[in-house]
Design a protein around this motif. Structure first.
Motif, PDB file in Angstrom:
ATOM      1  N   SER A   1       2.695  -6.095  -8.501  1.00  0.00           N
ATOM      2  CA  SER A   1       2.632  -4.805  -9.193  1.00  0.00           C
ATOM      3  C   SER A   1       3.914  -4.625  -9.989  1.00  0.00           C
ATOM      4  O   SER A   1       4.911  -5.327  -9.765  1.00  0.00           O
TER       5      SER A   1
ATOM      6  N   TYR B   1      -1.654  -5.958 -10.479  1.00  0.00           N
ATOM      7  CA  TYR B   1      -2.894  -5.584  -9.807  1.00  0.00           C
ATOM      8  C   TYR B   1      -3.881  -4.941 -10.778  1.00  0.00           C
ATOM      9  O   TYR B   1      -5.080  -5.197 -10.707  1.00  0.00           O
ATOM     10  N   ASN B   2      -3.371  -4.116 -11.699  1.00  0.00           N
ATOM     11  CA  ASN B   2      -4.292  -3.465 -12.628  1.00  0.00           C
ATOM     12  C   ASN B   2      -4.895  -4.440 -13.632  1.00  0.00           C
ATOM     13  O   ASN B   2      -5.938  -4.170 -14.214  1.00  0.00           O
TER      14      ASN B   2
ATOM     15  N   SER C   1      -3.382  -1.996  -2.555  1.00  0.00           N
ATOM     16  CA  SER C   1      -3.730  -3.106  -3.446  1.00  0.00           C
ATOM     17  C   SER C   1      -3.255  -4.434  -2.867  1.00  0.00           C
ATOM     18  O   SER C   1      -3.974  -5.443  -2.936  1.00  0.00           O
TER      19      SER C   1
ATOM     20  N   ASP D   1      -7.632  -6.254 -11.118  1.00  0.00           N
ATOM     21  CA  ASP D   1      -8.549  -5.426 -10.340  1.00  0.00           C
ATOM     22  C   ASP D   1      -9.769  -5.012 -11.157  1.00  0.00           C
ATOM     23  O   ASP D   1     -10.011  -3.833 -11.422  1.00  0.00           O
TER      24      ASP D   1
ATOM     25  N   ARG E   1      -1.210   3.497  -3.239  1.00  0.00           N
ATOM     26  CA  ARG E   1      -2.024   2.615  -4.078  1.00  0.00           C
ATOM     27  C   ARG E   1      -1.493   1.193  -4.063  1.00  0.00           C
ATOM     28  O   ARG E   1      -2.265   0.230  -3.909  1.00  0.00           O
TER      29      ARG E   1
END
Length: 255
Positions: free
Chosen positions: A8, A86-87, A163, A90, A159
């Protein structure tokens, strides 16, 4: 060999990636899924949104399977690695690709102090590095501060923690290691602990790779958090209160 740094924001991924990319057996492609391996023209670099839009479109980031197949198929080095937040990972298509390709080695990078990570992320857009929005710097810059929303801080810490655990489950069948930000650095290079773990995973010998990046933020949160007392009161009695008094020395602030 195929590898990925999964993490992240504000967890040292830029530092780790640059050290690996300097290894003679490794080719690194940065934030590949968002076109991080591309270099926009200079006028665009002064605007974060334009830079990201340019890279996204040029990379055709809406087709992550094609991107990973293309770069993993190159023969520029015995080991190909890229990093993904992660974004970035994901979504259904990336998760399925990673889960199905168990040959991909995973360096799962995390930061123990989730509060410092969140504060660093908030302050990222206020830095004055080589580019107005660039969170990395090779020279000393003034410390900046911001008001931190306790609610948003707690939500973000939850979050990031969730994650990490989610991707640990998703990639449980892969060869993987966990690397911790607070034990990642030895001055301008990777710590012996980090090199040992990475070397075993990637089946390589450590390299004498260094970086010119320097630490941005102080170890103490108080100069960076304008409403420190309010934040401390909100975190009191929670699982995150321990991060307020964490004075562990953290080396260069990257990624």
């Amino acid at each position: 060999m195929k590898a990925i740094i999964l993490t992240s924001q504000r967890s040292g991924s830029t530092f780790l990636h640059s050290c690996l990319d300097a290894h003679p057996q490794i080719k690194g492609y940065g934030e590949l899924l968002r076109g991080g391996n591309l270099q926009p023209r200079k006028p665009l670099l002064r605007n974060r949104k334009l830079t990201k839009a340019y890279c996204y479109i040029r990379a055709r980031a809406w087709n992550p399977e094609r991107i990973m197949d293309t770069y993993f198929g190159r023969n520029e080095a015995p080991i190909v690695v890229f990093k993904a937040m992660y974004n970035h990972a994901d979504n259904r298509r990336v998760r399925r690709y990673l889960a199905e390709h168990e040959e991909i080695r995973v360096i799962h990078l995390r930061r123990e102090n989730l509060l410092k990570q969140y504060v660093s992320k908030v302050l990222m857009v206020k830095k004055r590095g080589e580019r107005p929005w660039q969170p990395h710097t090779t020279y000393k810059i003034p410390v900046v501060s911001a008001r931190i929303s306790p609610r948003r801080a707690i939500d973000e810490m939850c979050r990031v923690r969730n994650s990490f655990m989610d991707f640990e489950r998703l990639l449980s069948r892969h060869k993987r290691i966990e690397v911790v930000y607070e034990r990642l650095f030895n001055g301008p290079t990777l710590s012996n602990e980090a090199w040992a773990a990475v070397s075993e995973l990637l089946e390589i010998e450590p390299a004498n790779a260094t970086t010119d990046y320097i630490k941005i933020n102080p170890n103490d949160l108080r100069p960076m958090v304008e409403n420190y007392d309010e934040l401390a009161a909100a975190l009191a009695g929670t699982e995150f209160a321990k991060y307020l008094d964490d004075e562990s020395v953290e080396a260069p602030s990257h990624g």
